[in-house]
Motif scaffolding. Sequence first.
Motif, short mmCIF file in Angstrom:
data_model
loop_
_atom_site.label_atom_id
_atom_site.label_comp_id
_atom_site.label_asym_id
_atom_site.label_seq_id
_atom_site.Cartn_x
_atom_site.Cartn_y
_atom_site.Cartn_z
N ASP A 73 0.82 -1.21 0.00
CA ASP A 73 0.00 0.00 0.00
C ASP A 73 0.86 1.26 0.00
O ASP A 73 0.48 2.29 -0.58
CB ASP A 73 -0.94 0.00 1.21
CG ASP A 73 -2.14 -0.91 0.99
OD1 ASP A 73 -2.29 -1.45 -0.12
OD2 ASP A 73 -2.93 -1.08 1.94
N ALA A 74 2.03 1.19 0.65
CA ALA A 74 2.92 2.35 0.65
C ALA A 74 3.44 2.65 -0.76
O ALA A 74 3.58 3.82 -1.14
CB ALA A 74 4.10 2.10 1.60
N VAL A 75 3.69 1.62 -1.54
CA VAL A 75 4.12 1.81 -2.93
C VAL A 75 3.02 2.50 -3.73
O VAL A 75 3.27 3.45 -4.48
CB VAL A 75 4.49 0.46 -3.57
CG1 VAL A 75 4.67 0.60 -5.08
CG2 VAL A 75 5.77 -0.07 -2.94
N ILE A 76 1.77 2.01 -3.57
CA ILE A 76 0.66 2.62 -4.30
C ILE A 76 0.44 4.06 -3.83
O ILE A 76 0.15 4.96 -4.64
CB ILE A 76 -0.62 1.79 -4.12
CG1 ILE A 76 -0.47 0.43 -4.82
CG2 ILE A 76 -1.84 2.52 -4.67
CD1 ILE A 76 -0.32 0.50 -6.32
N SER B 258 -8.79 1.53 -0.54
CA SER B 258 -8.35 2.71 0.19
C SER B 258 -6.88 2.56 0.55
O SER B 258 -6.44 1.49 0.98
CB SER B 258 -9.19 2.88 1.46
OG SER B 258 -8.75 4.01 2.20
N ILE B 259 -6.11 3.63 0.36
CA ILE B 259 -4.70 3.63 0.76
C ILE B 259 -4.37 4.97 1.42
O ILE B 259 -4.98 6.00 1.14
CB ILE B 259 -3.74 3.37 -0.43
CG1 ILE B 259 -4.04 4.30 -1.62
CG2 ILE B 259 -3.82 1.93 -0.86
CD1 ILE B 259 -3.11 5.46 -1.74
N ASP B 260 -3.39 4.93 2.31
CA ASP B 260 -2.88 6.15 2.94
C ASP B 260 -1.77 6.72 2.08
O ASP B 260 -0.95 6.00 1.51
CB ASP B 260 -2.34 5.84 4.34
CG ASP B 260 -3.43 5.45 5.31
OD1 ASP B 260 -4.55 5.98 5.19
OD2 ASP B 260 -3.17 4.61 6.19
N CYS B 261 -1.74 8.05 1.99
CA CYS B 261 -0.72 8.74 1.21
C CYS B 261 0.49 9.05 2.08
O CYS B 261 0.40 9.06 3.31
CB CYS B 261 -1.30 10.03 0.65
SG CYS B 261 -2.81 9.81 -0.32
N PRO B 262 1.64 9.31 1.46
CA PRO B 262 2.85 9.63 2.24
C PRO B 262 2.67 10.81 3.18
O PRO B 262 3.28 10.85 4.26
CB PRO B 262 3.90 9.93 1.16
CG PRO B 262 3.43 9.19 -0.05
CD PRO B 262 1.93 9.23 0.02
N GLY B 263 1.83 11.79 2.80
CA GLY B 263 1.63 12.97 3.63
C GLY B 263 0.53 12.83 4.67
O GLY B 263 0.20 13.79 5.36
N GLY B 264 -0.08 11.66 4.76
CA GLY B 264 -1.13 11.43 5.73
C GLY B 264 -2.53 11.52 5.18
O GLY B 264 -3.50 11.23 5.89
N GLU B 265 -2.70 11.91 3.91
CA GLU B 265 -4.02 11.95 3.31
C GLU B 265 -4.46 10.53 2.96
O GLU B 265 -3.72 9.57 3.12
CB GLU B 265 -4.01 12.82 2.04
CG GLU B 265 -3.41 14.21 2.20
CD GLU B 265 -1.92 14.22 1.96
OE1 GLU B 265 -1.30 13.12 1.86
OE2 GLU B 265 -1.34 15.31 1.86
N ARG B 266 -5.68 10.42 2.46
CA ARG B 266 -6.21 9.10 2.10
C ARG B 266 -6.93 9.18 0.76
O ARG B 266 -7.63 10.14 0.48
CB ARG B 266 -7.18 8.61 3.18
CG ARG B 266 -7.77 7.23 2.90
CD ARG B 266 -8.69 6.81 4.04
NE ARG B 266 -7.93 6.48 5.23
CZ ARG B 266 -7.52 5.25 5.55
NH1 ARG B 266 -7.80 4.25 4.75
NH2 ARG B 266 -6.85 5.04 6.65
N LEU B 267 -6.71 8.17 -0.05
CA LEU B 267 -7.42 8.02 -1.32
C LEU B 267 -8.34 6.81 -1.20
O LEU B 267 -7.89 5.71 -0.84
CB LEU B 267 -6.42 7.80 -2.46
CG LEU B 267 -6.99 7.48 -3.85
CD1 LEU B 267 -7.78 8.66 -4.39
CD2 LEU B 267 -5.86 7.10 -4.81
N THR C 24 -12.61 9.52 -3.84
CA THR C 24 -12.48 10.71 -3.01
C THR C 24 -11.06 10.80 -2.44
O THR C 24 -10.36 9.79 -2.33
CB THR C 24 -13.49 10.69 -1.84
OG1 THR C 24 -13.27 9.49 -1.08
CG2 THR C 24 -14.92 10.71 -2.35
N GLY C 25 -10.69 12.00 -2.06
CA GLY C 25 -9.39 12.21 -1.46
C GLY C 25 -8.29 12.25 -2.50
O GLY C 25 -8.53 12.38 -3.70
N GLY C 26 -7.09 12.14 -2.05
CA GLY C 26 -5.93 12.21 -2.94
C GLY C 26 -4.69 12.46 -2.13
O GLY C 26 -4.73 12.65 -0.91
N CYS C 27 -3.55 12.44 -2.80
CA CYS C 27 -2.27 12.62 -2.14
C CYS C 27 -1.67 13.97 -2.53
O CYS C 27 -1.64 14.30 -3.70
CB CYS C 27 -1.32 11.51 -2.50
SG CYS C 27 -1.94 9.85 -2.11
N ALA C 28 -1.23 14.71 -1.55
CA ALA C 28 -0.65 16.03 -1.83
C ALA C 28 0.72 15.90 -2.45
O ALA C 28 1.40 14.90 -2.25
CB ALA C 28 -0.58 16.83 -0.54
#
Length: 215
Positions: A50-53, A184-193, A211-215
């Motif tokens: 999930d971190a890769v995605i 659903s995955i967590d983004c490197p900056g703490g956001e969620r997609l 919904t959501g996205g990674c900054a």
Amino acid sequence: MFSNLSAQWRRRLRVAVVVWAVLLVALAFAGSRATVREQVDAAEARGLLDAVIGEAAAGFTGAAVLAVGPLTWEACDVTPVRAGLSLERTLQVSGATVDDVEALADRFAMRVLTSEADGASWSGETADFIDVRITAPAADPPGGRWAEPVAVQAISGCRPLEAPVGSFTPDPPAEATETWTYGSIDCPGGERLSSWTEPVEAQPLRVHETTGGCA
């Protein structure tokens, strides 16, 4: 060959052969536990995958519309006596640019698998032994942006099943059918997609809601 041996020595020889075979199996099993990459279990591999995605999604955010597929898995055998799971997740990128795809390929030191008019693909592997693949609908899209979705897949390979691999699914939207799946995955900056999708033949995913996205 052993006809001149006494019955007692023949029994001893048979026991020695059995003991030696058991010892070889034990040594092979112990060696595989210490050296093969699959020793990170499936639950931990899920986090790495999930971190890769999430990292891939961060690279495309702002330049494309993103949707993340569900966590999928297949049963496998790490060794003849060790059960495992192979995990996979797909990120679908609509409106991806050539520059963004090439940047992701460089990030994971990916090699070109195919580069043809009707499709292009790249393949690589992270330091944590997660396989990463990018599949695009064309090698060189006009204007530097693909009109059809690009897929980024992360695959764990067979990992030991030593703890449950959690997969949370919230209540679906009111209009959802049984074919809709949640990712659903967590983004490197703490956001969620998060996305509700379903598999289709024409492209990796049909997106119903994301919904959501990674900054």
